[in-house]
Design an enzyme around this catalytic site. Structure first.
Site, PDB file in Angstrom:
ATOM      1  CE  LYS A  70      11.178 -63.522 -33.145  1.00 18.13           C
ATOM      2  NZ  LYS A  70      11.233 -64.057 -31.600  1.00 18.13           N
TER       3      LYS A  70
ATOM      4  CE  LYS B 162      18.150 -63.884 -38.179  1.00 20.77           C
ATOM      5  NZ  LYS B 162      18.534 -63.657 -36.781  1.00 20.77           N
TER       6      LYS B 162
ATOM      7  CE  LYS C 206      14.292 -55.146 -31.723  1.00 18.67           C
ATOM      8  NZ  LYS C 206      13.841 -55.947 -30.424  1.00 18.67           N
TER       9      LYS C 206
END
Ligand code: TRP
Length: 333
Positions: free
Chosen positions: A200, A197, A115
């Site tokens: 969202k 993966k 992140k």
């Protein structure tokens, strides 16, 4: 333990539209847990602000996430469903646990590294101590099991380390939680890049099927899914796109890979993609209908939120004040 039952705790961030990966890997299995465990499900809005959010969207998604929990079959009478910021004990315990967590431990968290690379202009302290808030979520309820995706396993392990460290100084303070990594649906991959993966937060919305997508959109996305130049519908190494579609079909129908291979023997990729789209859309339709109904009555939803927060605070308060007492904080209540 809670009234003789083991405790399960899980959280979902209201930071993006939930995908079929979230549905198959988490939401869909949650309702079966309430037979076995006392379950707490938390919409973790405080975690979400570690990256910048648009306030109106955060607010909308907080309602929606709670509504989705309920639409996916979680009965608010049997489960405690609530919003993290409504129970201030989470933030208070997080501060205390910050003082029992090492800088080095947090530096090793792979999600922090990812992140901070992605949000290089906003590497704030909250992003760094994110796992401590998550540990607080879990430990406040003397949680036995934590159903999470494999990407959260490292955070649950850190939570265990923190709990053990506290317990060494203050015996029997916390229950040591175990992660439960769901095996079904944990490998739902992107439709555009089946090595990645399904996420969202993916910018390519064609790569992702959202729980709230309508049928036409779902079918269009599956039709465009990346496959391979082979012609056979079979689960095999190097056929990541087809493997992913087989897995999705298996998750929605409960069929095994072999059954699916037999069902589509001699058929083309186009037919198969259509079939995957159909079962997915049909499975999601009742969830979407319930979701719309629940969201239509905001007042009733707020009543649920409030009730959930009251139930959660009751348990959280007990854990927090037990620890405060052990630490030597003066209690005047
Ligand atoms: N970090 C989790 C995620 O991004 C969400 C979360 C917050 C959570 N607190 C939790 C999950 C406690 C399980 C238990 O998916």
């Amino acid at each position: 333990m809670f009234n003789g039952q083991k405790v399960s705790f899980s959280g979902i961030q209201p930071s993006g539209n939930l995908t079929i990966g979230n549905y198959l890997g988490a939401l869909k299995n949650f309702s079966s847990y309430s037979e076995q465990y006392k379950c707490f499900y938390c919409v973790v809005d405080s975690h979400a602000i570690t990256v910048r959010q648009v306030p109106a969207e955060l607010r909308r998604r907080t309602y929606e996430t709670l509504a989705l929990y309920m639409a996916a079959g979680l009965d608010p009478e049997k489960n405690t469903l609530y919003v993290q910021s409504h129970v201030h004990e989470h933030a208070e315990l997080a501060w205390i646990l910050n003082c029992f967590t090492m800088f080095g431990e947090l530096s090793r968290m792979t999600q922090f590294k990812d992140k901070s690379a992605k949000h290089a202009d906003n590497i704030n302290a909250g992003l760094f101590t994110y796992p401590v808030l998550m540990a607080s979520d879990i430990l406040l309820y003397q949680t036995d099991v934590v159903p999470v995706g494999v990407d959260q396993k490292q955070h649950v392990e850190l939570c265990r380390d923190i709990a053990e460290r506290v317990n060494q100084i203050y015996p029997d303070m916390f229950t040591i939680p175990e992660p439960i990594i769901s095996t079904t649906g944990r490998k739902i991959m992107s439709l555009a890049d089946p090595m990645k993966k399904m996420s969202k937060s993916d910018e390519n919305t064609n790569a992702v099927v959202y729980i709230l997508d309508d049928k036409d959109t779902i079918i269009r996305k599956f039709k465009r899914a990346v496959t391979d130049s082979d012609m056979e519908i079979r689960y095999a190494e190097g056929k990541d796109g087809i493997n992913n579609l087989i897995n999705i079909y298996a998750c929605f129908t409960g069929k095994s890979n072999e059954e699916i291979e037999r069902e589509f023997a001699g058929k083309g990729y186009g037919d198969f993609k259509m079939a995957v789209g159909e079962v997915c859309a049909d499975a999601l339709a009742p969830v979407q209908a319930r979701f719309n109904e629940i969201l239509d009555d905001k007042t009733a939803l707020e009543v649920q939120m409030k009730k959930g927060a009251e139930e959660a605070s009751y348990v959280a308060r007990r854990t927090l004040s037990k620890l405060q007492k052990k630490l030597g904080f003066v209690q005047v209540r």
